[in-house]
Design an enzyme around this catalytic site. Structure first.
Site, PDB file in Angstrom:
ATOM      1  N   TYR A  29       0.843  -1.208   0.000  1.00 49.55           N
ATOM      2  CA  TYR A  29       0.000   0.000   0.000  1.00 49.55           C
ATOM      3  C   TYR A  29       0.873   1.251   0.000  1.00 49.55           C
ATOM      4  O   TYR A  29       0.677   2.172  -0.804  1.00 49.55           O
ATOM      5  CB  TYR A  29      -0.902  -0.011   1.239  1.00 49.55           C
ATOM      6  CG  TYR A  29      -1.760   1.238   1.391  1.00 49.55           C
ATOM      7  CD1 TYR A  29      -2.985   1.346   0.745  1.00 49.55           C
ATOM      8  CD2 TYR A  29      -1.336   2.307   2.190  1.00 49.55           C
ATOM      9  CE1 TYR A  29      -3.769   2.490   0.883  1.00 49.55           C
ATOM     10  CE2 TYR A  29      -2.100   3.442   2.329  1.00 49.55           C
ATOM     11  CZ  TYR A  29      -3.322   3.525   1.679  1.00 49.55           C
ATOM     12  OH  TYR A  29      -4.102   4.665   1.822  1.00 49.55           O
TER      13      TYR A  29
ATOM     14  N   LYS B 170       1.178   4.155  -3.028  1.00 43.77           N
ATOM     15  CA  LYS B 170       0.898   5.592  -2.882  1.00 43.77           C
ATOM     16  C   LYS B 170       2.126   6.432  -3.271  1.00 43.77           C
ATOM     17  O   LYS B 170       1.979   7.545  -3.780  1.00 43.77           O
ATOM     18  CB  LYS B 170       0.427   5.911  -1.459  1.00 43.77           C
ATOM     19  CG  LYS B 170      -0.914   5.273  -1.094  1.00 43.77           C
ATOM     20  CD  LYS B 170      -2.061   5.732  -1.989  1.00 43.77           C
ATOM     21  CE  LYS B 170      -3.414   5.190  -1.533  1.00 43.77           C
ATOM     22  NZ  LYS B 170      -4.537   5.603  -2.399  1.00 43.77           N
TER      23      LYS B 170
HETATM   24  P1  NAP Z   1     -12.824   2.891   2.236  1.00 44.32           P
HETATM   25  O1  NAP Z   1     -13.813   3.368   3.212  1.00 44.32           O
HETATM   26  O2  NAP Z   1     -12.279   1.515   2.326  1.00 44.32           O
HETATM   27  O3  NAP Z   1     -13.427   3.132   0.751  1.00 44.32           O
HETATM   28  C1  NAP Z   1     -12.702   2.758  -0.368  1.00 44.32           C
HETATM   29  C2  NAP Z   1     -13.581   2.944  -1.587  1.00 44.32           C
HETATM   30  O4  NAP Z   1     -12.840   2.509  -2.738  1.00 44.32           O
HETATM   31  C3  NAP Z   1     -14.849   2.074  -1.545  1.00 44.32           C
HETATM   32  O5  NAP Z   1     -15.906   2.758  -2.165  1.00 44.32           O
HETATM   33  C4  NAP Z   1     -14.448   0.862  -2.381  1.00 44.32           C
HETATM   34  O6  NAP Z   1     -15.538   0.182  -2.960  1.00 44.32           O
HETATM   35  C5  NAP Z   1     -13.640   1.591  -3.445  1.00 44.32           C
HETATM   36  N1  NAP Z   1     -12.840   0.677  -4.261  1.00 44.32           N
HETATM   37  C6  NAP Z   1     -11.897  -0.218  -3.890  1.00 44.32           C
HETATM   38  N2  NAP Z   1     -11.433  -0.871  -4.960  1.00 44.32           N
HETATM   39  C7  NAP Z   1     -12.099  -0.371  -6.045  1.00 44.32           C
HETATM   40  C8  NAP Z   1     -12.073  -0.630  -7.423  1.00 44.32           C
HETATM   41  N3  NAP Z   1     -11.266  -1.579  -7.950  1.00 44.32           N
HETATM   42  N4  NAP Z   1     -12.880   0.085  -8.238  1.00 44.32           N
HETATM   43  C9  NAP Z   1     -13.697   1.028  -7.741  1.00 44.32           C
HETATM   44  N5  NAP Z   1     -13.798   1.303  -6.440  1.00 44.32           N
HETATM   45  C10 NAP Z   1     -13.001   0.606  -5.594  1.00 44.32           C
HETATM   46  O7  NAP Z   1     -11.528   3.830   2.224  1.00 44.32           O
HETATM   47  P2  NAP Z   1     -11.314   5.391   2.521  1.00 44.32           P
HETATM   48  O8  NAP Z   1     -10.649   5.482   3.835  1.00 44.32           O
HETATM   49  O9  NAP Z   1     -12.567   6.155   2.275  1.00 44.32           O
HETATM   50  O10 NAP Z   1     -10.208   5.718   1.416  1.00 44.32           O
HETATM   51  C11 NAP Z   1     -10.447   6.538   0.275  1.00 44.32           C
HETATM   52  C12 NAP Z   1      -9.084   6.882  -0.329  1.00 44.32           C
HETATM   53  O11 NAP Z   1      -8.308   7.621   0.624  1.00 44.32           O
HETATM   54  C13 NAP Z   1      -8.236   5.656  -0.678  1.00 44.32           C
HETATM   55  O12 NAP Z   1      -7.546   5.880  -1.895  1.00 44.32           O
HETATM   56  C14 NAP Z   1      -7.252   5.562   0.463  1.00 44.32           C
HETATM   57  O13 NAP Z   1      -6.071   4.890   0.119  1.00 44.32           O
HETATM   58  C15 NAP Z   1      -7.032   7.026   0.806  1.00 44.32           C
HETATM   59  N6  NAP Z   1      -6.565   7.250   2.181  1.00 44.32           N
HETATM   60  C16 NAP Z   1      -7.316   6.931   3.248  1.00 44.32           C
HETATM   61  C17 NAP Z   1      -6.820   7.170   4.537  1.00 44.32           C
HETATM   62  C18 NAP Z   1      -7.626   6.863   5.769  1.00 44.32           C
HETATM   63  O14 NAP Z   1      -7.116   7.082   6.898  1.00 44.32           O
HETATM   64  N7  NAP Z   1      -8.873   6.394   5.700  1.00 44.32           N
HETATM   65  C19 NAP Z   1      -5.556   7.740   4.716  1.00 44.32           C
HETATM   66  C20 NAP Z   1      -4.803   8.056   3.590  1.00 44.32           C
HETATM   67  C21 NAP Z   1      -5.316   7.826   2.326  1.00 44.32           C
HETATM   68  P3  NAP Z   1     -16.238  -1.094  -2.211  1.00 44.32           P
HETATM   69  O15 NAP Z   1     -17.161  -0.529  -1.172  1.00 44.32           O
HETATM   70  O16 NAP Z   1     -16.959  -1.784  -3.320  1.00 44.32           O
HETATM   71  O17 NAP Z   1     -15.140  -1.913  -1.610  1.00 44.32           O
END
Ligand code: NAP
Length: 244
Positions: free
Chosen positions: A167, A171
């Protein structure tokens, strides 16, 4: 109607993506709620419509070329252009008990398929539509965990955070791609930047996360709405530059 800003957020059925769609919708944008599962996308869009947001579900699985192509064709047909693309979809596969050297190649490949190649493929598919916008904006969801500088620096807040190596490196690749594509777009109306949302209370962020989802969407929203004098090819969290 023609002047309404049109924004696509991938992975918007939950988490930061859903909240980003909500906040952009509250600003009067038409939001295309990207989801790989059509039913989840429709449910999320319906929830936003109940909040008086102009939201429409768009099925897009960023790991599937056919799905991306169909989504781009649909946006072209329905709107003829795209103003904002938030490459938000991402995954973190669980191999945290394993050392960096022990993480399976399968995990590395699967992670890169969505987080890196999916993001690049989506950008390529929608770029022709973004070029038709007066001020195209692309936001690539990165993470502080993509910072090579901080990973290499003993004592930094993420120095010990090597549990999800695939991961982290995915990134770093998102950051590197952002710089490359920003260079290509530097003389156009399009700006592309990488966002670290913070450690956010979503399914991915987990229990210990420190930021509420509402705040976690703010960096994406800010970068989606920057003016002509805004950054291009930057790596930001809440307006602050992060070390690459
Ligand atoms: P999350 O709640 O796990 O949501 C991830 C989203 O991505 C879900 O809608 C998931 O769909 C979708 N997804 C995964 N694989 C996909 C694919 N192949 N095609 C289309 N959609 C897909 O995560 P989040 O925390 O909101 O994260 C959103 C973004 O922020 C990510 O890129 C993550 O790496 C980044 N981020 C998050 C954090 C954090 O602390 N949360 C920190 C740094 C960066 P499904 O529901 O179908 O699985």
């Amino acid at each position: 109607m023609k002047n309404k800003t049109i924004a696509l957020i991938t992975g918007a059925n939950k988490g930061i993506g859903f909240e980003t769609a909500r906040q952009l919708g509250q600003q009067g944008m038409t939001v295309l709620v990207g989801a790989r599962d059509a039913r989840k996308g429709e449910e999320a869009a319906e929830k936003l419509r109940q909040e008086k947001i102009d939201a429409h579900a768009l099925t897009i699985d960023v790991s599937q070329a056919d799905s991306i192509k169909a989504a781009a064709q649909q946006v072209e047909r329905d709107y003829g252009r795209l103003d904002v693309l938030i490459n938000n979809a991402g995954l973190m596969l669980d191999e945290k008990e394993k050392k960096v050297s022990e993480q399976s190649l399968e995990t590395w490949r699967e992670t890169f398929e969505t987080n890196v190649f999916g993001l690049i493929a989506t950008t390529q598919a929608f770029l022709p539509l973004l070029r038709k916008s007066e001020a195209g904006r692309i936001v690539n969801l990165s993470s502080i965990l993509g910072s090579i500088t901080l990973h290499a620096k003993p004592g930094s807040p993420i120095y010990e955070s090597k549990a999800y190596a695939s991961y982290n490196v995915s990134k770093s690749a998102v950051n590197a791609y952002t710089v490359q594509i920003a260079y290509e777009l530097k003389d156009t109306n399009i700006k592309v930047n990488a966002a670290h949302p913070g450690w956010v209370k979503t399914e991915m962020g987990g229990e210990g996360a420190t930021m509420e989802i509402e705040d976690g969407a703010k960096t994406s929203v800010a970068l989606a709405t920057i003016g002509a004098d805004g950054p291009n090819g930057a790596y930001l969290h809440m307006g602050e530059a992060l070390p690459w």
